[in-house]
Motif scaffolding. Structure first.
Motif, short mmCIF file in Angstrom:
data_model
loop_
_atom_site.label_atom_id
_atom_site.label_comp_id
_atom_site.label_asym_id
_atom_site.label_seq_id
_atom_site.Cartn_x
_atom_site.Cartn_y
_atom_site.Cartn_z
N VAL A 116 47.82 32.13 42.93
CA VAL A 116 47.33 30.79 42.22
C VAL A 116 46.18 31.41 41.35
CG1 VAL A 116 45.82 28.84 42.74
CG2 VAL A 116 47.23 29.90 44.62
N PRO A 117 46.53 30.99 40.23
CA PRO A 117 45.68 31.37 39.00
C PRO A 117 44.35 30.65 39.04
CG PRO A 117 47.58 30.53 38.13
CD PRO A 117 47.68 30.24 39.44
N PHE A 118 43.17 31.11 38.73
CA PHE A 118 41.87 30.71 38.70
C PHE A 118 41.01 30.88 37.28
CE2 PHE A 118 40.88 34.31 41.17
CZ PHE A 118 39.60 34.52 40.79
N ILE A 119 40.14 30.13 37.22
CA ILE A 119 39.08 30.34 35.94
C ILE A 119 37.88 30.15 36.69
CG2 ILE A 119 38.28 30.02 33.75
CD1 ILE A 119 41.06 28.93 33.05
N LEU A 120 36.86 31.36 36.61
CA LEU A 120 35.50 30.85 36.88
C LEU A 120 34.87 30.84 35.34
CD1 LEU A 120 34.85 33.72 39.65
CD2 LEU A 120 35.18 31.30 39.88
N THR A 121 33.88 29.78 35.37
CA THR A 121 33.20 29.73 34.42
C THR A 121 31.70 30.12 34.88
OG1 THR A 121 34.57 28.20 33.40
CG2 THR A 121 32.28 28.19 32.42
N PHE A 122 30.86 30.87 34.32
CA PHE A 122 29.59 31.23 34.65
C PHE A 122 28.29 30.70 33.62
CE2 PHE A 122 32.31 34.74 35.95
CZ PHE A 122 32.08 34.96 37.41
N ASN A 123 27.17 30.83 34.16
CA ASN A 123 26.11 30.23 33.18
C ASN A 123 26.26 30.92 31.85
OD1 ASN A 123 25.34 28.56 35.14
ND2 ASN A 123 23.98 29.82 36.03
N GLY A 124 25.91 30.32 30.91
CA GLY A 124 26.15 31.46 29.64
C GLY A 124 27.68 31.03 29.00
N ASP A 125 28.42 30.39 29.70
CA ASP A 125 29.83 29.99 29.53
C ASP A 125 30.69 31.22 29.31
OD1 ASP A 125 29.44 27.45 29.68
OD2 ASP A 125 28.85 27.35 27.33
N LYS A 126 30.57 32.37 30.09
CA LYS A 126 31.42 33.41 30.29
C LYS A 126 32.63 32.98 31.17
CE LYS A 126 28.34 36.93 28.65
NZ LYS A 126 27.81 38.42 28.92
N THR A 127 33.71 33.36 30.93
CA THR A 127 34.76 33.09 31.80
C THR A 127 35.35 34.41 32.58
OG1 THR A 127 36.37 32.97 30.39
CG2 THR A 127 34.97 30.91 30.84
N LEU A 128 35.91 34.30 33.64
CA LEU A 128 36.83 35.09 34.24
C LEU A 128 38.06 34.53 34.89
CD1 LEU A 128 36.99 38.04 35.59
CD2 LEU A 128 36.00 36.98 37.70
N ARG A 129 39.07 35.17 34.44
CA ARG A 129 40.34 34.78 35.13
C ARG A 129 40.89 35.65 36.20
NH1 ARG A 129 43.15 30.95 31.69
NH2 ARG A 129 41.60 30.52 29.58
N GLY A 130 41.66 35.09 37.07
CA GLY A 130 41.97 35.96 38.33
C GLY A 130 43.15 35.16 38.87
N THR A 131 43.40 35.66 39.81
CA THR A 131 44.62 35.21 40.78
C THR A 131 44.33 35.28 42.12
OG1 THR A 131 46.29 35.67 39.08
CG2 THR A 131 47.37 35.36 41.17
N ILE A 132 44.55 34.45 42.93
CA ILE A 132 44.39 34.66 44.33
C ILE A 132 45.68 34.62 45.00
CG2 ILE A 132 43.59 33.47 46.47
CD1 ILE A 132 41.26 32.25 44.77
N HIS A 133 45.92 35.71 45.91
CA HIS A 133 47.28 35.85 46.61
C HIS A 133 46.96 35.17 47.99
CE1 HIS A 133 47.79 38.57 43.29
NE2 HIS A 133 49.14 38.24 43.28
#
Length: 151
Positions: A116-133
């Motif tokens: 399951v791909p996901f995107i986290l958006t942090f304060n300051g609009d930085k993002t992190l993409r990852g995958t949950i298995h």
């Protein structure tokens, strides 16, 4: 006589209606199982609120057999600061893969696992993409994999 007839008729009608639509034996319908996407959303939601105790129940049983709840919570508290800055999270559509190996945790291979791909958006609009298995457990629920932070 009319009162007696009316009372008997009313009781008959009340008992007839009370029995409508219900069966003597409850139906054996299965509770609805969360989709892989809903499971991943709940995992990210609990992480963003740092609800480590509840999140432990979403770990796959093989992971729970290897790591205690205390180990999990201690590790998550160390890494938890990152989640305090999560502004938003989004889960994309899951893909089912024929097999997936949890190389960092259990070392086991799981059939028909979900990625399951996901995107986290942090304060300051930085993002992190990852995958949950995720892999299904014996009761049909999707559960995720985790391993402690490597020092």
């Amino acid at each position: 006589m009319k009162k007696l007839f009316f009372a008997i008729f009313s009781l008959f009608l009340a008992f007839s209606i009370a029995g409508c639509g219900s069966s003597a034996t409850p139906s054996a319908s299965k509770p609805k199982v969360e989709s892989a996407e809903d499971t991943a959303t709940n995992i990210l939601k609990m992480s963003s609120f740092q609800q480590w105790d509840q999140l432990y129940s979403y770990l796959h049983p093989d992971v729970q057999a290897k790591y205690t709840k205390e180990q999990f919570i201690e590790d998550r508290k160390k890494a938890g600061g990152i989640f305090a800055n999560v502004k938003d999270y989004k889960v994309d559509k899951a893909s089912i893969v024929e097999s997936w190996t949890d190389k960092d945790g259990t070392g086991k291979t799981y059939q028909n696992a979900a990625e399951v791909p996901f995107i986290l958006t942090f304060n300051g609009d930085k993002t992190l993409r990852g995958t949950i298995h995720l892999a299904k457990t014996n009761d049909g629920t999707w559960r995720y994999f985790w391993s402690p932070i490597k020092n």
